[in-house]
Design an enzyme around this catalytic site. Structure first.
Site, mmCIF file in Angstrom:
data_model
loop_
_atom_site.group_PDB
_atom_site.id
_atom_site.type_symbol
_atom_site.label_atom_id
_atom_site.label_comp_id
_atom_site.label_asym_id
_atom_site.label_seq_id
_atom_site.Cartn_x
_atom_site.Cartn_y
_atom_site.Cartn_z
ATOM 1 N N THR A 58 -0.976 7.578 0.162
ATOM 2 C CA THR A 58 -3.003 7.389 -0.192
ATOM 3 C C THR A 58 -3.145 6.378 0.227
ATOM 4 O O THR A 58 -4.745 6.615 0.434
ATOM 5 C CB THR A 58 -3.259 7.015 -1.845
ATOM 6 O OG1 THR A 58 -2.148 6.031 -2.608
ATOM 7 C CG2 THR A 58 -2.056 8.646 -2.579
ATOM 8 N N ASP A 98 8.034 -5.459 8.595
ATOM 9 C CA ASP A 98 9.643 -4.536 9.237
ATOM 10 C C ASP A 98 9.609 -5.686 10.722
ATOM 11 O O ASP A 98 10.881 -6.120 10.914
ATOM 12 C CB ASP A 98 8.968 -3.221 9.745
ATOM 13 C CG ASP A 98 9.229 -2.030 8.259
ATOM 14 O OD1 ASP A 98 10.168 -2.684 7.014
ATOM 15 O OD2 ASP A 98 9.310 -0.723 8.545
ATOM 16 N N ARG A 138 0.861 -1.090 -0.016
ATOM 17 C CA ARG A 138 -0.170 0.147 -0.101
ATOM 18 C C ARG A 138 1.141 1.771 0.252
ATOM 19 O O ARG A 138 1.579 0.959 0.358
ATOM 20 C CB ARG A 138 -1.323 0.060 0.706
ATOM 21 C CG ARG A 138 -0.446 -0.217 2.772
ATOM 22 C CD ARG A 138 -1.610 -0.149 3.500
ATOM 23 N NE ARG A 138 -1.235 0.938 4.681
ATOM 24 C CZ ARG A 138 -1.387 0.772 6.060
ATOM 25 N NH1 ARG A 138 -3.242 1.623 5.779
ATOM 26 N NH2 ARG A 138 -0.950 1.847 6.963
ATOM 27 N N ASP A 191 4.268 -1.932 12.101
ATOM 28 C CA ASP A 191 4.355 -2.406 11.094
ATOM 29 C C ASP A 191 5.085 -4.162 11.119
ATOM 30 O O ASP A 191 5.852 -4.482 11.214
ATOM 31 C CB ASP A 191 5.407 -1.453 9.806
ATOM 32 C CG ASP A 191 5.601 -1.725 8.581
ATOM 33 O OD1 ASP A 191 6.008 -2.820 8.468
ATOM 34 O OD2 ASP A 191 5.857 -1.019 7.880
HETATM 35 C C1 PRP Z 1 0.672 -4.589 5.209
HETATM 36 C C2 PRP Z 1 -0.228 -5.058 5.586
HETATM 37 C C3 PRP Z 1 -1.358 -5.462 4.502
HETATM 38 C C4 PRP Z 1 -1.663 -3.613 4.725
HETATM 39 C C5 PRP Z 1 -2.931 -3.381 5.456
HETATM 40 O O1 PRP Z 1 1.997 -4.647 4.132
HETATM 41 O O2 PRP Z 1 0.393 -6.577 5.883
HETATM 42 O O3 PRP Z 1 -1.323 -5.721 3.224
HETATM 43 O O4 PRP Z 1 -0.484 -3.592 4.740
HETATM 44 O O5 PRP Z 1 -3.455 -2.561 4.524
HETATM 45 P P1 PRP Z 1 -4.714 -2.152 4.882
HETATM 46 O O6 PRP Z 1 -5.509 -3.137 5.188
HETATM 47 O O7 PRP Z 1 -4.911 -0.147 4.570
HETATM 48 O O8 PRP Z 1 -4.427 -2.366 3.204
HETATM 49 P P2 PRP Z 1 2.140 -3.336 3.223
HETATM 50 O O9 PRP Z 1 1.576 -3.483 2.593
HETATM 51 O O10 PRP Z 1 3.592 -1.883 4.483
HETATM 52 O O11 PRP Z 1 3.207 -4.125 2.753
HETATM 53 P P3 PRP Z 1 4.321 -5.571 3.734
HETATM 54 O O12 PRP Z 1 3.280 -6.817 3.332
HETATM 55 O O13 PRP Z 1 5.353 -5.558 2.475
HETATM 56 O O14 PRP Z 1 4.758 -4.837 4.377
HETATM 57 N N1 URA Z 2 0.374 -1.935 8.061
HETATM 58 C C1 URA Z 2 0.783 -2.671 8.919
HETATM 59 O O1 URA Z 2 1.838 -3.409 9.265
HETATM 60 N N2 URA Z 2 0.458 -2.137 10.355
HETATM 61 C C2 URA Z 2 -0.570 -1.664 10.286
HETATM 62 O O2 URA Z 2 -0.957 -0.960 11.713
HETATM 63 C C3 URA Z 2 -1.355 -0.886 9.398
HETATM 64 C C4 URA Z 2 -0.229 -1.593 8.336
#
Ligand code: PRP
Ligand code: URA
Length: 224
Positions: free
Chosen positions: A121, A218, A117, A215
């Site tokens: 945005t 991370d 994401r 996160d």
């Molecule tokens: C995080 C999480 C979800 C998303 C949730 O992933 O693992 O996929 O954000 O957010 P949303 O409900 O607002 O869409 P991220 O996009 O940070 O990627 P990552 O798993 O590579 O850290």
């Molecule tokens: N993605 C994450 O990893 N943590 C949050 O709290 C929201 C989105």
């Protein structure tokens, strides 16, 4: 062969939501949330939590009757039906949930969706996809620890349903009330369920779950 489980064709019912209510889950979640928890522990706990959630998520897994012979007598039993269930972790963070899920259903197939994401945005984009072309008649289990705005999960489930999946169950560790409501609205009348470890207080202005765990990607992979 008679099939049991599954939920059949799309209904007009609201999406089914199950929030785990178990002290062991709350205990593990508390350690996961703690900002001092190191990546190795975070990964181990994520796997354990998923196995506990997967028990509920697979309640309606489709099975077929089988005949076996025990050392004592012939007996009827159940076996996971074909086509096998498909487990779909959403990369990156969903990968941390995969082992916990396939421990419970080792015969499942695994497909991958890479989604990210946008930090400004909050819109998700799909950057990778490795799934069977035809998901007709497949039962799918989507894995993503965080349901924040719900945008990523809605896009992932839409993708699977468009490919022909018959029912989709999402397993998430934490959800925000706002994100859960968005997924419920988008999935109304479709054969979708969601199993959650907890629903937190709210989303903050940056789209993070509060109190949440930060996160997830991370923290799983040591970048926190
Ligand atoms: C995080 C999480 C979800 C998303 C949730 O992933 O693992 O996929 O954000 O957010 P949303 O409900 O607002 O869409 P991220 O996009 O940070 O990627 P990552 O798993 O590579 O850290
Ligand atoms: N993605 C994450 O990893 N943590 C949050 O709290 C929201 C989105």
């Amino acid at each position: 062969m008679r099939e049991r489980g599954g939920r059949g064709s799309a209904s007009l019912e609201p999406m089914r939501v199950h929030v785990a209510d178990h002290p062991l889950i709350t205990h593990k979640l508390t350690v996961l949330r703690d900002r001092t928890t190191k990546s190795a522990t975070f990964r181990a706990l994520t796997e354990e939590l998923v196995t506990l959630l997967a028990y509920e998520a697979t309640r309606n897994v489709r099975t077929s009757e089988v005949d076996i012979v025990t050392p004592v007598a012939p007996a009827k039993g159940l076996s996971i039906a074909k086509p096998k269930p498909l487990v779909v972790p959403i990369l990156r963070a969903g990968l941390g949930m995969l082992e916990g899920m396939v421990k419970l259903i080792p015969s499942a197939e695994v497909g991958f969706l890479g989604m990210m994401r946008d930090e400004e945005t909050l819109e998700p984009t799909t950057y990778a996809e490795r799934l069977p072309d035809d998901l007709s008649n497949r039962q799918c289990f989507v894995l993503d620890p965080m349901l924040a705005t719900g945008g990523s999960l809605i896009a992932a489930i839409d993708f699977l349903l468009k490919r022909g999946a018959v029912d989709v169950t999402a397993v998430c560790i934490l959800a925000s009330p706002e994100g859960l409501a968005a997924v419920e609205k988008a999935m109304h009348g479709r054969d979708v369920s969601i199993v959650l470890g907890a629903v937190d207080e709210k989303l903050d202005e940056k789209g993070y779950i509060v109190p949440g765990l930060g996160d997830a990607g991370d923290r799983l992979y040591g970048l926190a």
